[in-house]
Write a protein that holds these residues in place. Structure first.
Motif, short mmCIF file in Angstrom:
data_model
loop_
_atom_site.label_atom_id
_atom_site.label_comp_id
_atom_site.label_asym_id
_atom_site.label_seq_id
_atom_site.Cartn_x
_atom_site.Cartn_y
_atom_site.Cartn_z
N LEU A 145 0.65 -1.29 -0.07
CA LEU A 145 0.10 -0.12 0.04
C LEU A 145 0.83 1.26 -0.09
O LEU A 145 0.53 2.22 -0.55
CB LEU A 145 -0.79 -0.15 1.14
N SER A 146 1.90 1.32 0.72
CA SER A 146 2.75 2.32 0.83
C SER A 146 3.58 2.75 -0.44
O SER A 146 3.48 3.81 -1.06
CB SER A 146 4.11 2.07 1.73
N LYS A 203 2.17 1.96 -3.46
CA LYS A 203 1.30 2.46 -4.27
C LYS A 203 1.01 3.87 -4.00
O LYS A 203 0.73 4.60 -5.01
CB LYS A 203 -0.28 1.55 -4.13
N LEU A 204 0.80 4.14 -2.86
CA LEU A 204 0.68 5.56 -2.46
C LEU A 204 1.80 6.36 -3.04
O LEU A 204 1.63 7.53 -3.47
CB LEU A 204 0.45 5.77 -0.98
N ASN A 205 2.87 6.03 -2.82
CA ASN A 205 3.95 6.82 -3.12
C ASN A 205 3.98 6.95 -4.79
O ASN A 205 4.35 7.94 -5.32
CB ASN A 205 5.34 6.16 -2.71
N ALA A 248 1.26 7.19 -6.57
CA ALA A 248 0.25 7.72 -6.81
C ALA A 248 0.81 9.22 -6.74
O ALA A 248 0.52 10.09 -7.40
CB ALA A 248 -1.00 7.52 -6.07
N ILE A 249 1.49 9.46 -5.64
CA ILE A 249 1.87 10.82 -5.28
C ILE A 249 2.84 11.32 -6.41
O ILE A 249 2.74 12.66 -6.79
CB ILE A 249 2.43 11.03 -4.07
#
Lengths: 233, 305
Positions: free
Chosen positions: A210-211, A213-215, A217-218
């Motif tokens: 998840l981490s 994927k979030l990075n 996306a950012i």
């Protein structure tokens, strides 16, 4: 003569009181007419223990898992003291059983609560993830993960022992790992775990993915690939 | 529009004076009663003022705060959006100043009954102002903007010690709650103003949740070295994290509907991961119970909570 009859009467009265507590063999033995003084010390010791720890049928925790070792059959001449020691140990065993039962009841409560919450959520969610693994696979993984984590903590404690840091906590933790109450087997037996549980380690992997994927996306958002703009064109 | 900052004039005093006037004009220009989002040129001038000069931001903050006392939902909403924009794109000195003020926005009772959409928009204004207040408060409590901290394995949240982690994560939880409480549906993004607010919230949400997630990873890593009371606190934080994960997934579903955001794949992945995480909480709850029971001898007959 009268005094002898009196003494005999007194001893008979005492024996009748003891008959309620003593096992049958000892009642028969005492009724055979042995004078009380010769076994008086041992008998009074037995009576003292019996009053404090009444003899009764006790269900021993003989299942697989954390348990007391069976005592060997004592020799007849040591049976009195062995019986007293056995009854004391039985009482302590009953205490430990109560502790484990309260652990399991807390665990069962958590299981039921989570199962209910999950069932409610399943009724709402439409999307389903990949088919869950089988019950035995999951149970095996749960117990293996729990035992792995216990071993890991034990190794960590051994590796990081510092007498100056948390002096109270360290001996307690070491004692917990060494005491007969602890065991390398998981306290939560596989049969009691929820069928939908995932291994503990898998949850951490989810968070790590998840981490990532979030990075991503950012970074995409910052570079403008998401075509975010304050004003809609 | 080219937002590249212009080179400063030779005389710095004249430059400062002109910049100050320019910033004031930009602040007023960005918060008119025209029912459109703040114009990019005004926002760019304000960003340049904050980032390129060392001039005080007090007057700028006062102008924008004054605008939030208007009766018109348009003016108030645009003022809030302008403040949020400066928090996100401006240097930290702006949010630092806002965090130092005694009070920021007191819009918890705001209601514009003059127009039909005033009722709906007023609700979003109340929630939006609350989020901006929480954002400023979070900066005050942890002395940094959590959406701008370094991320990654050597980032701030992954390397934080246990004590700071247990203090910081609840602050992030509160800020995230206020953000998710904006609670807008796709069919309610009916005008450019609320859409602009949503875009800024979306930008914040990604960074906020990323920091939150990294903090939770760090927390789990340190879990077995914690004291008993820290374990209880950590478990409580973790359970709340899972609840927020579900809500964040719903927030992303609203974002993916917007034509200007293409995050469908990310949103689906996030939703799947959050579902997988739901089953994880029991393991940690049980494990925690078992470990605390093994570590701390219980009084016989006492209940294990």
């Amino acid at each position: 003569m009268a005094s002898q009859w009196q003494n005999l009467g007194a001893s008979v009265r005492r024996r009748s009181l003891l008959e309620e507590e003593l096992p049958e063999e000892e009642v028969i033995r005492s009724a055979a007419g042995q004078p009380e003084t010769s076994s008086g010390a041992l008998g009074s010791l037995c009576r003292r223990f019996q009053r404090r720890l009444p003899l009764r049928a006790v269900s021993l925790n003989l299942r697989a898992g954390p348990s007391w070792k069976r005592l060997e059959t004592p020799e007849p001449e040591k049976q009195g003291l062995q019986a007293a020691a056995r009854s004391a140990k039985t009482a302590l065993g009953a205490m430990s059983q109560r502790i484990q039962e309260s652990c399991q009841s807390g665990t069962k409560w958590l299981v039921e609560t989570q199962v209910k919450a999950r069932r409610r959520k399943r009724g709402v969610q439409k999307d389903s993830s990949s088919p869950p693994p089988s019950l035995t696979q999951k149970n095996t993984r749960v117990s293996r993960a729990a035992s792995d984590l216990q071993e890991r903590e034990h190794h960590r404690l051994c590796a990081r022992v510092d007498p100056r840091v948390h002096p109270r906590r360290r001996p307690r933790r070491e004692a917990a790992f060494q005491s007969p109450y602890s065991s390398t087997e998981p306290l939560c037996s596989p049969s009691e775990s929820d069928s939908d549980l995932e291994p503990v380690g898998a949850g951490i992997q989810h968070l790590q993915k998840l981490s990532q994927k979030l990075n991503k996306a950012i970074m995409a958002e910052e570079s403008g690939d998401m075509t975010i703009s304050l004003i809609r064109h | 529009r080219d937002w590249t900052p212009q080179p400063p004039p030779s005389c710095s005093a004249e430059y400062d004076a002109s910049m100050g006037i320019c910033a004031s004009k930009a602040a007023l220009g960005a918060t008119t009663d025209e029912p459109t989002e703040p114009e990019p040129k005004h926002l760019a001038d304000l960003i340049q003022y904050i980032n390129e000069t060392n001039m005080s931001v007090v007057r700028l903050a006062n102008i924008l705060s004054e605008k939030t006392r208007s009766n018109s939902w348009v003016v108030v909403f645009k003022a809030l959006i302008t403040v949020h924009h400066l928090m996100v794109y401006g240097k930290e000195r702006f949010i630092r100043h806002l965090a130092s003020r005694n009070s920021l926005f007191t819009l918890h009772n705001f209601l514009d009954k003059s127009v039909t959409e005033g009722y709906t928009m007023s609700a979003f204004i109340r929630r939006y102002s609350r989020y901006l207040n929480e954002k400023s408060l979070a900066y005050r409590l942890i002395a940094s903007d959590i959406t701008k901290v370094k991320r990654g394995a050597d980032g701030v949240m992954r390397t934080m010690n246990t004590k700071d982690l247990l203090n910081t994560l609840p602050v992030i939880q509160t800020q995230l709650d206020a953000l998710l409480n904006f609670n807008v549906r796709p069919d309610e993004l009916t005008n450019g103003i609320i859409h602009a607010a949503f875009m800024l919230l979306f930008k914040d949400s990604l960074r906020l949740f990323a920091a939150y997630n990294e903090g939770i990873l760090n927390l789990l890593d340190k879990y077995f070295d914690m004291r008993k009371n820290q374990c209880r606190e950590s478990l409580d934080i973790y359970i709340k994290f899972l609840e927020r994960t579900t809500k964040f997934a719903q927030f992303l579903k609203v974002a993916e509907v917007q034509k200007s955001i293409s995050i469908q794949e990310f949103s689906k992945t996030f939703a799947r991961r959050s579902t997988q995480l739901q089953g994880h909480v029991f393991n940690w709850a049980t494990l925690s119970l078992l470990l605390t029971s093994a570590v701390v001898p219980r009084i016989p007959g006492s209940e294990i909570k």
